[in-house]
Design a protein around this motif. Structure first.
Motif, PDB file in Angstrom:
ATOM      1  N   ARG A 204     -33.368  18.022  17.523  1.00 15.85           N
ATOM      2  CA  ARG A 204     -34.545  18.757  18.024  1.00 15.85           C
ATOM      3  C   ARG A 204     -34.948  17.973  19.636  1.00 15.85           C
ATOM      4  N   VAL A 205     -35.105  16.677  19.466  1.00 16.86           N
ATOM      5  CA  VAL A 205     -35.393  16.071  20.718  1.00 16.86           C
ATOM      6  C   VAL A 205     -34.556  16.416  21.885  1.00 16.86           C
ATOM      7  N   ALA A 206     -33.346  16.532  21.871  1.00 18.32           N
ATOM      8  CA  ALA A 206     -32.362  17.046  22.752  1.00 18.32           C
ATOM      9  C   ALA A 206     -32.585  18.576  23.271  1.00 18.32           C
ATOM     10  N   ARG A 207     -32.762  19.059  22.193  1.00 20.07           N
ATOM     11  CA  ARG A 207     -33.089  20.658  22.588  1.00 20.07           C
ATOM     12  C   ARG A 207     -34.528  20.856  23.237  1.00 20.07           C
ATOM     13  N   GLU A 208     -35.378  20.243  22.872  1.00 15.72           N
ATOM     14  CA  GLU A 208     -36.852  20.361  23.560  1.00 15.72           C
ATOM     15  C   GLU A 208     -36.540  19.787  24.903  1.00 15.72           C
TER      16      GLU A 208
ATOM     17  N   THR B 162     -43.866  16.327  18.566  1.00 11.30           N
ATOM     18  CA  THR B 162     -42.637  15.951  17.857  1.00 11.30           C
ATOM     19  C   THR B 162     -42.601  14.753  17.254  1.00 11.30           C
ATOM     20  N   VAL B 163     -43.172  13.526  17.961  1.00 14.85           N
ATOM     21  CA  VAL B 163     -43.031  12.304  17.435  1.00 14.85           C
ATOM     22  C   VAL B 163     -43.964  12.292  16.323  1.00 14.85           C
ATOM     23  N   LEU B 164     -45.134  12.922  16.277  1.00 15.33           N
ATOM     24  CA  LEU B 164     -46.007  12.982  15.004  1.00 15.33           C
ATOM     25  C   LEU B 164     -45.376  13.483  13.826  1.00 15.33           C
ATOM     26  N   GLU B 165     -44.467  14.992  14.163  1.00 12.76           N
ATOM     27  CA  GLU B 165     -43.955  15.475  12.924  1.00 12.76           C
ATOM     28  C   GLU B 165     -42.456  14.854  12.612  1.00 12.76           C
ATOM     29  N   LEU B 166     -41.881  14.410  13.513  1.00 11.62           N
ATOM     30  CA  LEU B 166     -40.522  13.517  12.698  1.00 11.62           C
ATOM     31  C   LEU B 166     -41.028  12.028  12.173  1.00 11.62           C
TER      32      LEU B 166
ATOM     33  N   ASP C 132     -34.883   9.176  24.906  1.00  8.73           N
ATOM     34  CA  ASP C 132     -36.172   8.626  24.198  1.00  8.73           C
ATOM     35  C   ASP C 132     -37.366   8.174  24.809  1.00  8.73           C
ATOM     36  N   GLY C 133     -37.463   8.856  26.042  1.00 12.00           N
ATOM     37  CA  GLY C 133     -38.887   8.426  26.880  1.00 12.00           C
ATOM     38  C   GLY C 133     -39.304   9.622  27.213  1.00 12.00           C
ATOM     39  N   GLY C 134     -39.007  10.905  26.566  1.00 14.25           N
ATOM     40  CA  GLY C 134     -39.239  12.163  26.982  1.00 14.25           C
ATOM     41  C   GLY C 134     -39.707  12.873  25.814  1.00 14.25           C
ATOM     42  N   LEU C 135     -40.184  12.577  24.501  1.00 14.65           N
ATOM     43  CA  LEU C 135     -40.319  13.331  23.647  1.00 14.65           C
ATOM     44  C   LEU C 135     -41.913  13.895  23.755  1.00 14.65           C
ATOM     45  N   ARG C 136     -42.117  15.041  23.080  1.00 20.20           N
ATOM     46  CA  ARG C 136     -43.242  15.564  22.851  1.00 20.20           C
ATOM     47  C   ARG C 136     -44.161  14.895  22.076  1.00 20.20           C
ATOM     48  N   PRO C 137     -45.346  14.460  22.336  1.00 18.97           N
ATOM     49  CA  PRO C 137     -46.385  13.773  21.208  1.00 18.97           C
ATOM     50  C   PRO C 137     -46.295  14.514  19.914  1.00 18.97           C
TER      51      PRO C 137
ATOM     52  N   HIS D 218     -24.652  15.046  17.847  1.00 20.66           N
ATOM     53  CA  HIS D 218     -25.802  15.788  17.792  1.00 20.66           C
ATOM     54  C   HIS D 218     -26.478  15.937  18.798  1.00 20.66           C
ATOM     55  N   VAL D 219     -26.743  14.905  19.678  1.00 20.98           N
ATOM     56  CA  VAL D 219     -27.451  15.005  20.788  1.00 20.98           C
ATOM     57  C   VAL D 219     -26.817  16.162  21.741  1.00 20.98           C
ATOM     58  N   LEU D 220     -25.526  16.139  21.923  1.00 19.69           N
ATOM     59  CA  LEU D 220     -24.887  17.165  22.783  1.00 19.69           C
ATOM     60  C   LEU D 220     -25.071  18.485  22.085  1.00 19.69           C
ATOM     61  N   GLU D 221     -24.940  18.696  20.886  1.00 20.25           N
ATOM     62  CA  GLU D 221     -25.504  19.908  20.296  1.00 20.25           C
ATOM     63  C   GLU D 221     -26.750  20.292  20.412  1.00 20.25           C
ATOM     64  N   GLY D 222     -27.637  19.510  20.515  1.00 22.01           N
ATOM     65  CA  GLY D 222     -29.119  19.926  20.916  1.00 22.01           C
ATOM     66  C   GLY D 222     -29.008  20.283  22.442  1.00 22.01           C
ATOM     67  N   PHE D 223     -28.673  19.594  23.102  1.00 22.58           N
ATOM     68  CA  PHE D 223     -28.327  20.098  24.677  1.00 22.58           C
ATOM     69  C   PHE D 223     -27.930  21.228  24.938  1.00 22.58           C
ATOM     70  N   ARG D 224     -26.721  21.726  24.301  1.00 20.09           N
ATOM     71  CA  ARG D 224     -26.107  22.851  23.957  1.00 20.09           C
ATOM     72  C   ARG D 224     -27.058  24.213  23.626  1.00 20.09           C
ATOM     73  N   ALA D 225     -27.812  23.785  22.512  1.00 18.88           N
ATOM     74  CA  ALA D 225     -28.641  24.834  21.976  1.00 18.88           C
ATOM     75  C   ALA D 225     -29.745  25.007  23.169  1.00 18.88           C
ATOM     76  N   GLY D 226     -30.347  23.866  23.711  1.00 22.49           N
ATOM     77  CA  GLY D 226     -31.284  23.884  24.565  1.00 22.49           C
ATOM     78  C   GLY D 226     -31.026  24.932  25.771  1.00 22.49           C
TER      79      GLY D 226
END
Length: 369
Positions: free
Chosen positions: A93-97, A38-42, A31-36, A132-140
């Motif tokens: 999305r956040v985990a994948r990115e 992405t924060v705007l869109e979410l 939660d400290g590494g989001l793209r700006p 859901h976070v683990l799914e994002g990591f796997r996709a990434g």
């Protein structure tokens, strides 16, 4: 320590050259590494109000707000990132990115942590949040591999030290340890929330033969480190920068280690140092005053980390470059810090060796020439 003359003509300390080096990251908050962007869109999708409405302005707001010099104020910036990570889509999305951004920075292994208890506001259960976070990591990881960048992500589940769910989160971490979770952690403001308050969670984790790290010695000092090590049995120290307070320089300039500092060094307890973040939170006043170099010269097991890439506007490449510029490090030093981190990862021993022998050493050998 080494200097740049170790590899004449090759190490120039530039971001372009350092970015090529394989890196290992042990302390990075999801939660400290989001793209700006992405924060705007979410935020727009979930109706959350932000303090800025362009990527550039929002990135500046996060950085300036985090530059307060206090950990408490620094932590307030997470209100906005956590708010947009309350849905399956947002979490994935956040985990994948996160994986994509780390892979692009040359990271080959990372342990990324987050606090599941902070993502329940829209009806998700703790298990669903982790899934859901683990799914994002796997996709990434799959997307990075398809792009020719191999990276592996281990997940750390964090309990908030001011709350009362640490045992529950420890059980969650153990429950998911065969599905991508590699360990347990506690985080949050240290003052008034000592590690020993969560002793039950650490005892449970140890009994389950699981790994854990503890945020300690970032903003409070030696008592926090002592409890984390002596009472709780931490495998690693999140930050641990204030171990400096147990090192005294003699009249001849020679450092003299106190009992706690000696114990941490002798037991090879890894320090998850985060230079940029440590300056932002006031753990140290300036990078020049950061004890990283002293600790490295004294042969503590120091590692280089980002902590929060959005708030610190940083990457592993930036952290390594600024350390090299400040302390005159060469490739041999950066390789040693990277191997320190890989040795300290919460992976099985054979897998750590494989990454060191097959990825890290060959990667640095190419750079050194």
């Amino acid at each position: 320590m080494s200097d740049k003359s170790l590899v004449p003509g090759l190490f120039d300390g530039s971001a372009e050259s350092v970015k090529l080096a394989p890196k290992v990251l042990l302390h990075d908050h999801l939660d400290g590494g989001l793209r700006p962007g992405t924060v705007l869109e979410l935020a727009d999708a979930c109706g959350w109000s932000l303090p800025a409405d362009t990527e550039e302005d929002l990135a500046r707001w996060f950085r300036e707000s985090a530059d307060s010099g206090t950990l408490v104020r620094y932590l307030e910036t997470f209100e906005h990132t956590v708010a947009v990570m309350q849905t399956p889509e947002g979490l994935e999305r956040v985990a994948r990115e996160c994986v994509a951004d780390l892979a692009d920075d040359g990271v080959v292994y990372a342990e990324v942590r987050f606090a599941p208890e902070q993502h329940l506001e829209r009806g998700l259960t703790l298990d669903e949040v982790v899934e859901h976070v683990l799914e994002g990591f796997r996709a990434g990881e799959s997307e990075a591999r398809a792009a020719g960048r191999d990276i592996r992500i281990g997940c750390l589940l964090t309990a908030m030290r001011h709350a009362a769910r640490s045992r529950e989160i420890a059980e969650l971490a153990v429950r998911f340890r065969d599905r991508g979770v590699v360990g347990f952690d506690i985080a949050g403001a240290e003052a008034g929330n000592p590690p020993s308050r969560h002793l039950d969670a650490f005892e449970y984790t140890r009994a389950a033969n699981a790994h854990f790290t503890i945020h300690a010695g970032e903003a409070f000092g030696l008592p926090s480190i002592h409890e984390a090590v002596a009472f709780c049995g931490a495998d690693r120290l999140g930050h641990g920068v204030r171990i400096l307070d147990d090192i005294v320089l003699g009249e001849n300039g020679e450092p003299r280690l106190g009992l706690l500092a000696s114990y941490v060094r002798d037991k090879r307890i890894p320090l998850e140092l985060c230079p940029s973040s440590n300056v932002q939170t006031g753990a140290v006043l300036t990078l020049a005053e950061h004890p990283f170099d002293l600790l490295a010269r004294l042969r503590f097991r120091v590692t280089v980390n980002t902590d929060n890439r959005l708030m610190s506007d940083t990457t592993m490449t930036k952290e390594m470059v600024q350390l090299a510029d400040m302390f005159g490090y060469g490739w041999a030093d950066l390789e040693r810090f990277t191997i320190n981190a890989m040795k300290s990862a919460f992976l099985p021993f054979d897998q750590r060796l494989e990454l060191i022998d097959d990825v890290i050493k060959p990667g640095y050998a190419v750079l050194i020439g």
